[in-house]
Design an enzyme around this catalytic site. Sequence first.
Site, PDB file in Angstrom:
ATOM      1  CG  ASP A 117      -1.769  -1.235   1.356  1.00 23.10           C
ATOM      2  OD1 ASP A 117      -2.378  -1.644   0.352  1.00 23.10           O
ATOM      3  OD2 ASP A 117      -1.802  -1.807   2.457  1.00 23.10           O
ATOM      4  CE  LYS A 168       3.453  -2.365  -4.781  1.00 21.66           C
ATOM      5  NZ  LYS A 168       3.001  -2.155  -3.379  1.00 21.66           N
ATOM      6  N   GLY A 218      -3.761  -3.975  -4.538  1.00 22.30           N
ATOM      7  CA  GLY A 218      -4.624  -2.922  -5.035  1.00 22.30           C
ATOM      8  C   GLY A 218      -3.861  -1.647  -5.307  1.00 22.30           C
ATOM      9  CG  HIS A 219      -1.313  -0.818  -8.031  1.00 27.00           C
ATOM     10  ND1 HIS A 219      -0.636  -0.982  -6.847  1.00 27.00           N
ATOM     11  CD2 HIS A 219      -0.641  -1.563  -8.943  1.00 27.00           C
ATOM     12  CE1 HIS A 219       0.406  -1.781  -7.053  1.00 27.00           C
ATOM     13  NE2 HIS A 219       0.412  -2.153  -8.308  1.00 27.00           N
ATOM     14  CD  GLN A 252       0.550  -8.535  -2.120  1.00 24.29           C
ATOM     15  OE1 GLN A 252       1.309  -9.223  -2.769  1.00 24.29           O
ATOM     16  NE2 GLN A 252      -0.713  -8.382  -2.434  1.00 24.29           N
TER      17      GLN A 252
END
Length: 416
Positions: A14, A17, A41-42, A220
């Site tokens: 988180d 990225k 999740g991005h 991650q």
Amino acid sequence: MNRADLIVGLQWGDEGKGKIVDHMAQTHDYVCRFAGGHNAGHTIVVGDKKYALHLIPSGVLNPKAKNIVGNGVVLSPVDFIQEMEQFEDLEGRLFISDKAHLLLPYHALIDQAKERLKGDKAIGTTGKGIGPAYGDKVARVGHRVGELHNPDKLASKIVEYFEQNRYIFDIMEVEVPTKAFLVHEIEEYRRILGPHITDTTQLIWKALDEGAKILLEGAQGTMLDIDHGTYPYVTSSTTVSAGACSGLGLNPKDLGKITGIAKAYCTRVGNGPFPSEDHGEAGERLRQNGHEFGTTTGRPRRCGWFDAVAMRHAVRVNGVDQIALMKLDVLDGFEEIKVCVAYEIDGKEVDYVPYDLETAKPIYKSFKGWDKTEGARSFEELPKEAKAYIQALEEMVSCKMGIISTSPEREDTILR
């Protein structure tokens, strides 16, 4: 010799990225995802539109870039197809490795059941099925994306797997589908995903040989790596830079510039040790200012101060050339900002990441806060206190902060 640039998370995931991959993807021909599943999740903001990406590489927002999902990924067809619906005309721009492993609905059911059975000893997974899918891969009973080309054969193999493990499904009260249902489901996966499935190892080798600019992205962060993170409170894949090689079919000589992503503070989701976590007003303020709620789960993230000890560990493990420091603006308005510079464990001061962080207490150094960095686009615009903070972090972790983000917007990025 042409080499591929790499982006890797340096904390507990988180880190932001997505924004940096999106930023760098504008100048790269290929963006390649090498590990993880849809537990990642991005969130990327472009203008007034927000995109939440979980499996598709962030380069999808650059219409000129080609996107590769590598063999190191575990792919949920249901979630991947849903994610594809955000975009138009992905043909010729999106490629899935035929060697990537399938994450099927029963993997998520097993994951959730195991967490329930662990009670207060639960790891705190996303419940998406990542662990069971990687477990099947390592146990050599998994199924690969290339098998979608033969729905009947794949359905038969899955039914056989159910029969061999019936006692597990019964104990966990997991209902298994019929072969007819599986065939229908797999045929639908094949119809939509089939045109995108290929030998991505050959594709990326050819691209390198032809001089294409290639960007590699993981999922991650380093402290969640299966080997180098806070085990067992980790993910099930290799999240560090070395994972890019095995996850895409590259060798170490193929890697070029390595950019590590880190927040100007620190967060983690799920259970496990987090020495610099702040349980008070400051932690809550970081959460609210930073909108620290999981892209994938919506869970509130645990928040705390920058951990320079863990960061030194991550920089060394990954061979980082530069750090992209994210969310500097979230610290705007704090009178005092802390940095964890060492741990106290069993009465002794420790300046490295040990085998077990469960009892580690943070030793802090304090810095004077600043008024506003939000929207700054040059280092000169930053308040002197923010500059001092950044320069101190560089000395502590022995790595330059080459990129600094001052808001979620694509353009609010300082390049040094």
